[in-house]
Scaffold this motif. Structure first.
Motif, PDB file in Angstrom:
ATOM      1  N   LEU B  14      43.923 -18.649  77.440  1.00 36.76           N
ATOM      2  CA  LEU B  14      44.416 -17.120  77.229  1.00 36.76           C
ATOM      3  C   LEU B  14      44.082 -16.394  78.382  1.00 36.76           C
ATOM      4  O   LEU B  14      45.051 -15.354  79.003  1.00 36.76           O
ATOM      5  CB  LEU B  14      43.720 -16.594  75.950  1.00 36.76           C
ATOM      6  N   GLY B  18      46.668 -14.458  81.000  1.00 34.28           N
ATOM      7  CA  GLY B  18      46.515 -13.014  81.339  1.00 34.28           C
ATOM      8  C   GLY B  18      46.518 -12.731  82.697  1.00 34.28           C
ATOM      9  O   GLY B  18      47.309 -11.745  83.152  1.00 34.28           O
ATOM     10  N   ARG B  22      49.727 -10.402  83.700  1.00 34.06           N
ATOM     11  CA  ARG B  22      49.842  -8.986  84.000  1.00 34.06           C
ATOM     12  C   ARG B  22      49.789  -8.476  85.585  1.00 34.06           C
ATOM     13  O   ARG B  22      49.537  -9.470  86.319  1.00 34.06           O
ATOM     14  CB  ARG B  22      48.399  -8.625  83.486  1.00 34.06           C
ATOM     15  N   PHE B  27      43.670  -5.268  84.465  1.00 40.03           N
ATOM     16  CA  PHE B  27      44.049  -6.100  83.430  1.00 40.03           C
ATOM     17  C   PHE B  27      43.771  -7.412  83.911  1.00 40.03           C
ATOM     18  O   PHE B  27      43.108  -8.518  83.248  1.00 40.03           O
ATOM     19  CB  PHE B  27      45.135  -6.067  82.851  1.00 40.03           C
ATOM     20  N   MET B  30      39.910  -8.034  84.036  1.00 36.39           N
ATOM     21  CA  MET B  30      39.617  -8.141  82.417  1.00 36.39           C
ATOM     22  C   MET B  30      39.821  -9.775  82.193  1.00 36.39           C
ATOM     23  O   MET B  30      38.784 -10.386  81.605  1.00 36.39           O
ATOM     24  CB  MET B  30      40.245  -7.363  81.293  1.00 36.39           C
ATOM     25  N   ILE B  34      37.322 -12.829  80.911  1.00 30.37           N
ATOM     26  CA  ILE B  34      37.443 -13.609  79.636  1.00 30.37           C
ATOM     27  C   ILE B  34      37.318 -15.345  80.243  1.00 30.37           C
ATOM     28  O   ILE B  34      36.485 -15.890  79.163  1.00 30.37           O
ATOM     29  CB  ILE B  34      38.784 -13.482  79.028  1.00 30.37           C
TER      30      ILE B  34
ATOM     31  N   THR C  16      41.058 -11.846  71.747  1.00 31.89           N
ATOM     32  CA  THR C  16      41.366 -12.322  73.171  1.00 31.89           C
ATOM     33  C   THR C  16      42.866 -12.097  73.382  1.00 31.89           C
ATOM     34  O   THR C  16      43.413 -11.543  74.314  1.00 31.89           O
ATOM     35  CB  THR C  16      40.977 -13.498  73.786  1.00 31.89           C
ATOM     36  N   LEU C  17      43.483 -12.709  72.405  1.00 31.00           N
ATOM     37  CA  LEU C  17      44.898 -12.587  72.445  1.00 31.00           C
ATOM     38  C   LEU C  17      45.459 -10.961  72.449  1.00 31.00           C
ATOM     39  O   LEU C  17      46.343 -10.772  73.307  1.00 31.00           O
ATOM     40  CB  LEU C  17      45.664 -13.215  71.068  1.00 31.00           C
ATOM     41  N   VAL C  19      43.714  -8.601  73.815  1.00 26.45           N
ATOM     42  CA  VAL C  19      43.247  -8.241  74.998  1.00 26.45           C
ATOM     43  C   VAL C  19      44.418  -8.113  76.134  1.00 26.45           C
ATOM     44  O   VAL C  19      44.760  -7.738  76.602  1.00 26.45           O
ATOM     45  CB  VAL C  19      42.117  -8.715  75.540  1.00 26.45           C
ATOM     46  N   VAL C  20      44.833  -9.337  76.041  1.00 24.36           N
ATOM     47  CA  VAL C  20      45.858  -9.990  77.251  1.00 24.36           C
ATOM     48  C   VAL C  20      47.372  -9.151  76.719  1.00 24.36           C
ATOM     49  O   VAL C  20      48.163  -9.099  77.509  1.00 24.36           O
ATOM     50  CB  VAL C  20      46.090 -11.227  77.482  1.00 24.36           C
ATOM     51  N   ARG C  22      47.704  -6.007  75.178  1.00 28.20           N
ATOM     52  CA  ARG C  22      47.981  -4.456  75.009  1.00 28.20           C
ATOM     53  C   ARG C  22      48.285  -4.084  76.149  1.00 28.20           C
ATOM     54  O   ARG C  22      48.272  -4.398  77.417  1.00 28.20           O
ATOM     55  CB  ARG C  22      46.437  -4.038  74.918  1.00 28.20           C
ATOM     56  N   THR C  23      48.920  -2.943  76.205  1.00 31.09           N
ATOM     57  CA  THR C  23      49.414  -2.095  77.391  1.00 31.09           C
ATOM     58  C   THR C  23      48.388  -0.999  77.778  1.00 31.09           C
ATOM     59  O   THR C  23      48.357  -0.557  78.950  1.00 31.09           O
ATOM     60  CB  THR C  23      50.781  -1.332  77.093  1.00 31.09           C
ATOM     61  N   HIS C  24      47.731  -0.378  76.934  1.00 29.11           N
ATOM     62  CA  HIS C  24      46.653   0.704  77.118  1.00 29.11           C
ATOM     63  C   HIS C  24      45.460   0.041  77.725  1.00 29.11           C
ATOM     64  O   HIS C  24      44.939  -0.814  76.805  1.00 29.11           O
ATOM     65  CB  HIS C  24      46.710   1.484  75.827  1.00 29.11           C
ATOM     66  N   ALA C  25      44.808   0.236  78.504  1.00 34.10           N
ATOM     67  CA  ALA C  25      43.958  -0.132  79.366  1.00 34.10           C
ATOM     68  C   ALA C  25      42.674  -0.080  78.493  1.00 34.10           C
ATOM     69  O   ALA C  25      41.789  -0.992  78.091  1.00 34.10           O
ATOM     70  CB  ALA C  25      43.464   0.278  80.544  1.00 34.10           C
ATOM     71  N   ALA C  28      42.586  -2.353  75.521  1.00 28.15           N
ATOM     72  CA  ALA C  28      42.504  -3.888  75.751  1.00 28.15           C
ATOM     73  C   ALA C  28      40.865  -3.972  76.075  1.00 28.15           C
ATOM     74  O   ALA C  28      40.208  -5.184  75.458  1.00 28.15           O
ATOM     75  CB  ALA C  28      43.023  -3.989  77.078  1.00 28.15           C
ATOM     76  N   LEU C  29      40.254  -2.994  76.448  1.00 27.71           N
ATOM     77  CA  LEU C  29      38.905  -3.032  76.685  1.00 27.71           C
ATOM     78  C   LEU C  29      37.973  -3.099  75.699  1.00 27.71           C
ATOM     79  O   LEU C  29      37.143  -3.862  75.341  1.00 27.71           O
ATOM     80  CB  LEU C  29      38.367  -1.741  77.508  1.00 27.71           C
ATOM     81  N   LEU C  32      38.359  -6.512  74.126  1.00 23.48           N
ATOM     82  CA  LEU C  32      37.518  -7.430  74.860  1.00 23.48           C
ATOM     83  C   LEU C  32      36.153  -7.323  74.582  1.00 23.48           C
ATOM     84  O   LEU C  32      35.242  -8.290  74.367  1.00 23.48           O
ATOM     85  CB  LEU C  32      37.578  -7.100  76.346  1.00 23.48           C
TER      86      LEU C  32
END
Lengths: 632, 97, 163
Positions: B14, B18, B22, B27, B30, B34, C16-17, C19-20, C22-25, C28-29, C32
């Motif tokens: 995953l 990402g 991204r 991102f 981030m 992960i 985790t899914l 996280v990757v 989301r559009t808004h930072a 996502a954080l 995470l």
């Protein structure tokens, strides 16, 4: 006492060395005396030797002199040695005497040229090389002389080197004769590898002992030697260089391209005639080449406008006669014609030189005219020369020599009616174009004014040569006219008498009548066409077929265009292909491949970080795939 | 134990997805975190299986390294934003060619 | 214990899914952080309580907070969210997703070749400490140097440059 054999070629060599080293610093009179004097000394010495030869013939009719051992190869020794027998004596006398007269003429002809000493240096070197050629004892020394005359021909044709056209003509001559020279060299190798010697006399004994008549090796060797002869003597198919060689000064044309060098081929065949007798197909080829050349060159001479080119084609044609004689086995007849031809052709060239100088360097005959009254000495000597060339019966040397050839062409076992007919037609054409030349140049109205009158140095040689052109024939009177074959009797030890001629004297007389008729008819037709009714010729050339035929023969049978298409253009195309170094493409291909690979791979450097991450992921996936697949 | 490893593998995949998908650098960082975590999980799972402390020691080192990397990385992100006025990695490709 | 493992695992994967995707930072954080916390639980189940604590304190506590600070400094607003939207065109995510799927499948294949039980006995923090200052002391020194380098580098790079 054979040292005169050394001195005869030595004098011109010494002249060359002196003029080459110091010529520029010497005054013109001294240069002229050295240049002409060296050949003159050789002529005197040769004449003395000749007289002694006639009065007190040496043993075996041969004088020989060995100078030094040149090389030892393959168990045999090649030495620089000279041999004087009747055949080479004739050649030496012609070369030195006619050469001296031409040198004398050139002292005034080249007077205003700034390359005066260079000219005489080259001319002396040429005479030396030619003497080495004819005096050579073995084929290697002969080849040395052969190459030497080729070199001097190149140097002298391109004498006025500032004009690139002259350089081209010189190169053309050199390259075309080179083709022949290469064939001859291969022939030499063949003879040496089979017979183990290159000494001419030994060869002439060993060849018939070893090979039966018609043996393949003999045919091959004779054909190769013929190739060399054809190149040097400007016969078919290598005749293309001689008309262009007229770019050189007129004395050069007279000496080299009329009297001496171009006859080297005839001399070679005569010298090695035993080999040619062993190869009947090649000897037949000699006759056919001679006949074809004399016709083609004669027709070409008929269409020329430049006076020197007429004489050049005429030379090719007359040497065709000599080859015809050699081809039917009439060896001494060929040498006889060589001698008379040297006289009248040199005379004609020297006369043409006077005419050209007198007409402001004009070469085109149609712009000359009416010189009969203005240049009387030149006119009369030129007329004698023209008459001899046309074989005007009884009074000219040319008549006796040409007639002898025609007789042998008819009656010899290897001759035939076809060859004789070709010779007869050639005689008609010869007198036609010769007197066309005379009438255009000396008769009619004068179109260009006189700019020069020849002095004593020029007229004396003309007159002497004219005299020789008349009396030179009287040494060989045929049976019907006095039966005095002095010439062939003299040459008999070296060149055995021609095949038995038919005993019918009537037949020979009949042929002589035919020949006389042909030459006189040619003169008559030329008189009608160019003096009485010149407008007829103009009207004739208005017909398109005639005009295109005229253009064809003006180009000498258009051999230049043929060779251009056959040889020159493919060669140039190959050279262009090779210019791009296609053999290197193996190496440059590797470089190009790397460069292409670089271009391809540099496209992966996008600067984009995700692309790189993708690369890593892809690599990991592939690697793991390998592990998965290969694990048990 | 391999369930732990399987989980680590899934999380790693995953995170990799990402990173690849991204465009925004934040991102991507981030997602890298992960992935680091997933690796650490793998170590711990292995250590638990063998009953050894080495797995935990390795994880501590990974942790330390992640901390240093994140601080430097984010400082670089600030520089990037200062120079290029954007956080889009596709636009920051002056090293092309 | 095993159920705890599977539940936390599920939480970790789902978060985790998210996280990757989301559009808004900040969203996502936060996801995470959830993922990290669930990983901490998993560590605890696997018998490493010290590491679980470290995970929560340092990873979720310090590193994520650093991320939050930077995002707030960069002030990624709404237009960034829109910018990210376009990335969800299928053409964009299908390729990498397939690639990662392939990778994961390969890994799973390799990992399932052997079978072992799940849970384990807890390992005392004391043993970890002895290991760190015993055989791994050089690693500890290197790690501290690394942290120093990170500190200096972050300070230097974070300074405003006058161009």
């Amino acid at each position: 006492m054979n040292t005169e054999l050394f001195f005869i070629p030595f004098f011109p060599l010494a002249g060359f060395i002196m003029l080459a080293l110091a010529g520029k610093r010497l005054p013109k009179r001294v240069v002229a005396s050295i240049g002409a004097g060296s050949v003159g000394l050789s002529a005197l010495l040769a004449s003395a030797t000749g007289i002694r030869f006639l009065l007190a013939p040496p043993q075996g009719q041969v004088l020989s002199l060995t100078l030094w051992d040149w090389m030892q190869v393959g168990g045999t020794t090649v030495s620089v040695s000279f041999l004087l027998d009747p055949l080479s004596l004739i050649m030496v006398l012609v070369i030195t005497v006619v050469g001296f007269l031409i040198h004398l003429y050139a002292t005034q002809f080249m007077e205003h040229d700034e390359g005066y000493s260079r000219f005489f240096a080259y001319m002396n070197l040429f005479v030396f090389a030619m003497l080495v050629l004819v005096l050579a004892d073995n084929l290697v020394v002969l080849y040395l002389g052969w190459e030497g005359v080729g070199l001097c021909s190149y140097l002298l044709i391109g004498f006025w080197y500032a004009d690139p056209a002259n350089g081209r003509a010189a190169r053309k001559a050199f390259i075309v004769t080179r083709v022949g020279d290469t064939a001859m060299a291969i022939g030499l190798f063949l003879l040496f590898s089979h017979l183990g010697t290159l000494n001419i006399n030994e060869l002439m004994i060993a060849a018939p002992a070893r090979w039966p008549v018609g043996a393949d090796t003999a045919v091959l060797a004779a054909a190769l030697l013929l190739g060399g002869a054809v190149g040097k003597s400007a016969q078919l198919p290598l005749q293309v260089w001689l008309p262009d060689a007229m770019a050189g000064p007129t004395p050069v044309s007279a000496l080299i391209h009329a009297a001496t060098m171009v006859t080297a081929g005839v001399y070679l065949v005569a010298r090695t005639h035993v080999l040619f007798e062993l190869a009947p197909p090649v000897q037949a080829a000699v006759a056919v080449i001679g006949a074809a050349t004399l016709l083609i060159a004669g027709l070409s001479a008929l269409a020329q406008r430049d006076i020197k080119r007429v004489l050049a084609y005429s030379t090719i044609s007359q040497i065709g006669y000599m080859f015809l004689a050699l081809g039917v086995g009439a060896w001494s007849a060929a040498m006889f014609h060589f001698m008379t031809h040297a006289f009248f052709k040199a005379l004609l060239f020297l006369g043409a030189g006077v005419v050209i100088l007198a007409q402001h360097e004009e070469h085109d005959m149609f712009r000359m005219g009416g010189l009969r009254d203005k240049l009387p000495a030149t006119f009369w000597t030129f007329l004698v020369g023209a008459a001899s060339l046309s074989a005007v019966p009884l009074v000219t040397a040319g008549f006796y020599s040409k007639d002898l050839i025609l007789w042998h062409a008819w009656s010899a076992p290897r001759g035939g009616a076809a060859l004789w007919a070709a010779g007869l037609a050639g005689a008609f054409i010869t007198s036609l174009y010769t007197f066309r030349m005379v009438f255009l140049t000396f008769f009619g109205e004068s179109k260009t004014g006189i700019s020069f009158k020849p002095g004593r140095a020029m007229t004396v040689p003309l007159m002497l040569l004219a005299g020789l052109s008349i009396i030179g024939g009287f040494v060989e009177l045929p049976e019907t006219l006095g039966n005095l074959p002095l010439f062939s009797r003299f040459l008999n030890p070296v060149l055995p008498a021609g095949p038995a001629s038919s005993p019918e004297g009537v037949s020979e007389f009949f042929l002589q009548l035919d020949a006389s008729f042909a030459s006189l008819a040619g003169i008559g037709v030329a008189w009608v066409l160019y003096v009485l009714r010149p407008a007829f010729v103009v009207k004739l050339t208005a017909v398109p077929a005639v005009e295109s035929a005229r253009k064809f023969w003006l180009a000498g049978g258009d051999f230049d265009a043929l060779y251009n298409r056959l040889f020159v253009r493919p060669f140039v195309r190959l050279a262009e292909m090779s210019k791009r170094d296609f053999i290197d493409s193996g190496y440059t291909g590797i470089a190009d491949l790397s460069s292409a690979a670089n271009h391809l791979l540099s496209r992966t450097q996008t600067g984009n970080i995700r692309w790189y991450a993708m690369g890593i992921a892809l690599g990991a996936a592939v690697f793991l795939a390998i592990v998965v697949v290969l694990s048990p | 134990m391999e369930h732990g490893l399987i989980l680590a593998a899934i999380l790693f995949g995953l995170g990799l997805a990402g990173v690849l998908v991204r465009r925004n650098i934040i991102f991507m960082l981030m997602s890298v975190e992960i992935m680091l975590n997933a690796a650490g999980l793998a170590f711990i799972a292995a250590g638990a299986r063998w009953g050894a402390v080495d797995g935990q020691v390795m994880f501590i080192f990974i942790l330390t390294m992640a901390a240093a990397e994140v601080s430097v990385g984010l400082a670089l992100v600030l520089q990037m934003y200062h120079s290029f006025r954007t956080l889009d990695t596709d636009k920051v490709s002056t090293m092309k060619g | 214990m095993t159920y705890l493992f599977y539940i936390s695992a599920a939480v970790a994967v789902v978060s985790t899914l998210l996280v990757v995707t989301r559009t808004h930072a900040v969203h996502a954080l936060l996801y995470l952080v959830v993922s990290l916390l669930s990983l901490g639980v998993i560590f605890f189940v696997l018998g490493a309580p010290f590491v679980a604590a470290l995970e929560v304190i340092i990873y979720a506590g310090a590193i994520m907070v650093l991320f939050v600070f930077v995002i707030m400094m960069l002030n990624l607003g709404a237009q960034a969210a829109e910018h990210e939207q376009q990335l969800f065109k299928p053409g964009v995510w299908i390729g990498p997703s397939i690639l990662c799927a392939v990778l994961v499948v390969e890994l799973l294949y390799l990992l399932t070749s052997a079978r072992q039980p799940v849970s384990a006995a807890p390992i005392a923090p004391k043993l970890v400490g002895i290991a760190l200052f015993g055989p791994y002391v050089i690693g500890v020194e290197l790690a501290s140097m690394l942290l120093l380098a990170g500190l200096v580098g972050a300070y230097h790079l974070g300074r405003p440059h006058k161009h």
